[in-house]
Each structure stands twice: as C-alpha cells, then as structure tokens.
Design an enzyme around this catalytic site. Structure first.
Site, short mmCIF file in Angstrom:
data_model
loop_
_atom_site.label_atom_id
_atom_site.label_comp_id
_atom_site.label_asym_id
_atom_site.label_seq_id
_atom_site.Cartn_x
_atom_site.Cartn_y
_atom_site.Cartn_z
N ASN A 141 81.21 11.75 157.12
CA ASN A 141 82.67 11.71 157.03
C ASN A 141 83.29 13.05 157.34
OD1 ASN A 141 81.99 12.54 154.04
ND2 ASN A 141 84.17 12.93 154.27
N CYS A 142 84.54 12.98 157.79
CA CYS A 142 85.39 14.15 157.99
C CYS A 142 86.76 13.77 157.46
CB CYS A 142 85.42 14.57 159.46
SG CYS A 142 86.18 13.37 160.55
N ARG A 143 87.79 14.33 157.98
CA ARG A 143 89.14 14.00 157.50
C ARG A 143 89.57 12.61 157.96
NH1 ARG A 143 94.22 14.28 159.54
NH2 ARG A 143 95.89 14.49 158.02
N ILE B 232 87.80 10.69 155.08
CA ILE B 232 88.13 10.86 153.66
C ILE B 232 89.53 10.33 153.37
CG2 ILE B 232 89.06 13.20 153.79
CD1 ILE B 232 86.60 12.06 151.09
#
Length: 136
Positions: free
Chosen positions: A95-97, A124
C-alpha cells in the site's frame, strides 16, 4: 464536422482526461499486478497471514499506517529486498497513499521473484474510508 473543427482542443482535452481516468486500472492489468480492495486485503491478512508492505515516505508512514506493516519507501525498495526474502512465497499486500506507488512497488517485487503480490486498491485512503484502523 464544423463542430469538430471549431472545438478540436476541447475534444482532445476530453479524450486525454478520459485516458487519465482509466490509466491506473490499465497499468495494473498490463503489468500483471493483482489489485485487492480493503475487504480482500483484510481477508488476506487474517486468513493467509499476508504481510503488509507500506511504500510511502517516512513522514506519511508515521502519520498512520496499517498495524504490523513493514515500511520500505518505494524509492528504496529495489535495494532493500533482503528483509523481505523470507516472504517470497507468502501473500504481500502493498500500500501507499492512493495505489500508484504501490503498483510500481508490486512490479519491483514480482520482478524479483515474489509470487503473491497484491496492490491495495485506493491505498491507505481507501483503508481509512472503509473505517479500518491505523496505528501511529
């Protein structure tokens, strides 16, 4: 035809905007990266003991992340795979933003022999919008 000639820039802009909207999903399909939504990610974590890899920058990670997530920024991932080697055949939710950087990270992992790599669709932000917990 007159309309097209007088409004060519608007048409080009509309086509370009449409392409930019569908590009993220096409990119995942082209690269062979599997996407998983928040429900699927929770199932992978709970039932397959998936590892969560957060590829955001340190300040983003410290502002809140998924519990027990491993943190390696996407820019350092290719040179920092050693700690992840033991998880090569285990499910990894990346995951990232919002899902773009994590898609790139999934490609790096796949290229290096990781077999069960999943990109968290929406990142996220989607996790938080689903009301799922984060830790600081």
């Amino acid at each position: 035809m007159d309309f097209v000639q007088h409004n060519i820039w608007l048409i080009v802009l509309a086509v370009f905007s449409g392409f930019m909207l569908i590009f993220p999903s096409l990119r995942g399909k082209i690269s062979g990266t599997s996407e998983v939504d928040t429900t699927g990610a929770v199932q992978l974590i709970n039932h397959e003991n998936a590892i969560v890899l957060d590829v955001r920058e340190a300040n983003e990670f410290s502002s809140g992340h998924i519990a027990d997530a491993k943190h390696i920024p996407v820019g350092q991932l290719a040179n920092s795979l050693k700690p992840l080697e033991k998880y090569k055949d285990q499910a990894i939710v990346v995951n990232c933003r919002s899902g773009a950087r994590s898609s790139t990270a999934c490609g790096v992992l796949r290229k290096n022999g990781f077999t069960k790599v999943y990109n968290l669709k929406g990142g996220i932000l989607a996790w938080q919008q689903a009301g799922l917990p984060t830790v600081k």
